[in-house]
Scaffold this active site. Sequence first.
Site, short mmCIF file in Angstrom:
data_model
loop_
_atom_site.label_atom_id
_atom_site.label_comp_id
_atom_site.label_asym_id
_atom_site.label_seq_id
_atom_site.Cartn_x
_atom_site.Cartn_y
_atom_site.Cartn_z
N GLU A 18 83.61 -4.63 30.89
CA GLU A 18 82.58 -3.61 30.72
C GLU A 18 81.68 -3.44 31.93
OE1 GLU A 18 80.45 -3.53 26.98
OE2 GLU A 18 82.06 -4.65 26.06
N ASP A 104 83.77 -6.89 25.45
CA ASP A 104 83.10 -7.92 24.65
C ASP A 104 83.74 -8.06 23.27
OD1 ASP A 104 81.34 -8.36 26.71
OD2 ASP A 104 79.78 -7.05 25.91
N ASP A 106 82.87 -8.08 20.16
CA ASP A 106 82.08 -7.68 19.00
C ASP A 106 82.54 -6.28 18.61
OD1 ASP A 106 80.97 -6.10 20.98
OD2 ASP A 106 79.01 -7.06 20.94
N GLU A 108 81.19 -3.38 18.98
CA GLU A 108 81.00 -2.40 20.05
C GLU A 108 82.07 -2.59 21.13
OE1 GLU A 108 78.09 0.53 21.76
OE2 GLU A 108 77.81 -0.69 19.98
N TYR A 334 78.28 -15.87 25.26
CA TYR A 334 77.93 -14.49 24.90
C TYR A 334 76.62 -14.44 24.12
CZ TYR A 334 78.74 -9.64 23.56
OH TYR A 334 78.63 -8.28 23.39
N ARG A 336 75.17 -11.92 22.34
CA ARG A 336 75.03 -11.13 21.12
C ARG A 336 75.84 -11.81 20.03
NH1 ARG A 336 75.44 -7.17 25.16
NH2 ARG A 336 73.50 -6.01 25.42
#
Length: 943
Positions: A18, A104, A106, A108, A334, A336
């Site tokens: 990202e 990532d 997750d 998103e 990470y 989040r």
Amino acid sequence: MSPTSETAHGGRRLVIVESPAKAKTIKGYLGPGYVVEASVGHIRDLPSGAAEVPEKYTGEVRRLGVDVEHDFQPIYVVNADKKAQVRKLKELLAESDELFLATDEDREGEAIAWHLQEVLKPKVPVHRMVFHEITKDAIREAVANPRELNQRMVDAQETRRILDRLYGYEVSPVLWKKVMPKLSAGRVQSVATRLVVERERERIAFRSAEYWDLTGTFGTGRSGDASDPSQLVARLATVDGKRVAQGRDFGADGRLKTDSVLHLDEGNARALAAALAETSFAVRSVESKPYRRSPYAPFRTTTLQQEASRKLGFGAKATMQVAQKLYENGFITYMRTDSTILSDTAVSAARAQVTQLYGADYLPEKPRVYAGKVKNAQEAHEAIRPSGDRFRTPAETGLTGDQFKLYELIWKRTVASQMKDATGNSVTVKIGGTAADGRDAEFSASGKTITFHGFMKAYVEGADDPNAELDDRERRLPQVAQGDPLTADEITVDGHATKPPARYTEASLVKELEEREIGRPSTYASIIGTILDRGYVFKKGTALVPSFLSFAVVNLLEKHFGRLVDYDFTARMEDDLDRIARGEAQSVPWLKRFYFGEGESGGPGGAADAGNGDGDHLGGLKELVTDLGAIDAREISSFPVGNGVVLRVGRYGPYVERGEKEQEGHQRADVPEDLAPDELTVELAEELLAKPSGDFELGTDPVSGHQIVAKDGRYGPYVTEILPEGTPKTGKNAVKPRTASLFKSMALDTVTLEDALRLMSLPRVVGTDAEGVEITAQNGRYGPYLKKGTDSRSLTEEDQLFTITLDEALAIYAQPKQRGRAAAKPPLKELGTDPVSEKPVVVKDGRFGPYVTDGETNATLRTGDSVETITPERGYELLAEKRAKGPAKKTAKKAPAKKTAAKKTATKTAAKKTTAAKKTAAKKTTTTAKKTAARKTAAAEQE
């Protein structure tokens, strides 16, 4: 054959992450055969306006970007600022044999990976590569063990995105029409605002109560030391067996909640103290209990934000900005995550450091295991911890500034989580005596001693209340036994007043949202940033203060969209979205119930949602926003203050008003925008109304015969003339009244007719230079200045507009003109080094007021901020929020009219340079400023 082994045969693999920073770090771990490139966040999203929607779509689809009539099909478009990057990714993919989507791990990140696959349309094998820390071993293991895209996670994220689009695009226009243009509503944003407003309502309704008690200092009669003091301080607990009232016994109305307590006023308290002056006291009881405190769980997103706020003064956004850099550079896992779980590797690393740094006595026999406490915790991440199988101590990292501070916080918390409990003793001593008037008085003192500090040697958690006692605080009492005589060395009378509930801070609002199960921890920072940016909330110190505007917005939403800002309903929506992620519910039927109000009970709009503020009729969102006739814009923006005074929220800000317009006795006055709502008392409102406002008639201009008045306008006080009735105001023959702003030294209630006529005489012709060019003195938006043709020069004093001579003006023009703004002023305040740009941050005075800057990014101070009170952390936070927005969009301007032949060549040359620059820019990737913001653009838009 694993992807890793294939690289030995010469294949080329494209890895897409990202962020550019992450790409740089990972590339160093993969080596030859791998090309690592960044998507720079989302590459496509729902259209931001109808102009971005393809021509084949019409009607509501163009407005919403979602086809609600055909199973809520979203219309995705590649972001304009990502088209160049998409081209680059396609070119790299064309030269590759495999594609690794390493966004990532997750929802998103999974959605971004899916969008990349949809847009790039790879014809080579595609692998989903996931990792939660950026270390060599973790990256190589992720390459060797890829998985498939998780379509359920993608569907869940897409449902959230569509839901937030429908909520924002349907409800926000209601606010534009009924409150103020350019406002926004959001599924979590609006609920967070309501929480802050409700806390302020509690403060407004709060009535303080006064109560008194006694504090006794009692002596044991022996000399003492640190381990055994000679005195103990105790507070009056009971009188004749009846407990003495404390603050907790009073309600918000200032009255006692129960009659079972004794309320001492000042007179009774002083009388009792006098009656106890000669009393003999003795120890009535000593109660000792073992004390034990276990360590805190490792950090997850919300607890990290809370502790960084308490201990470092970081806002939620600033915390996540710093944590992002630590993660991308391989220092932490990470950031989040909802999880408090540590991997076996992390537990081993933490236990090794406990032994190494604190000794074996601080290490428990078995590793500590922390169960997840977050409902519907997202994905199986670890807690936030130092990366690697051996933790680097803060000193070993080489980090500085805020990155060092945050890493140290994470490191300490992680190591402490694997240490032994703290143990000790807690003691309560009760002391009694009979007063001269016969009343029995009993005092109580409590103490705590820690015999083994355990995990507290490494870390102690902070508290939201600055007056709260932290876990490692000891209170040693003298060693006394039941029956021991004591002397009353001093008895003091203490008065207290109950306090209103404290306003939310970022840390406590995050905690409240999580406890109510509203929103996701990964989005809390963007939610708080949004309500600050929208002007719904501003900061006073660390406190979040709602604006009067937010009162109007919440008032409208509660009265007409009650279910949408109901806390339980919002939490149930979160549950439903998580059920979709687990495959237990379907997206389309759920969206239909929410939007159209169709379907069975249990979902949004179903029977299970009855009683949430919308009456008995349970229509969907579409029906709610269609019937706007019942919304009285004036009513929802009006709030009684008292004595006939009403606070109203207008399009240009809040104001207080008594009576109706055009009626005798009508009064109106603006309310300062940085005034906290609970500070607007009847007395202050009366004071504001009594201040000079409206039109001040100054007299008649002896030359024109026009009436001259002074007014308070949106941009400050000014003077103007009243033109005769019938004077054309539009068209070719329109006449504009002369107008002039007051000098800074002038005030509305003291400006004279003579002052006004002088001001309106500007600009003043000072004279002409040797070439016959006229020089004028003028008062502008940024202060007084001279003008000669197109050459302007600033003046230092406003009075110079009337006093400067031609010779003085020519002397100013004889000096070389300073390029850009005037000579740089010294900074108003130095704040330190920004954790993101790693450049010094200062506060400067600008055209639009004070602002913070690191030399690259500028951020204006907001309502509630001041040069005197702004902290380094607040400055970093403002810069982080400004970077997250990306650079301001420039409005296309018309080409200036041609002036002289001499300028043609320069203009053509400039045009060529501009064209060349544009062509070069088109080939480049998006700007650094946008990279920071791209990661969470979609999540932040409506939440």
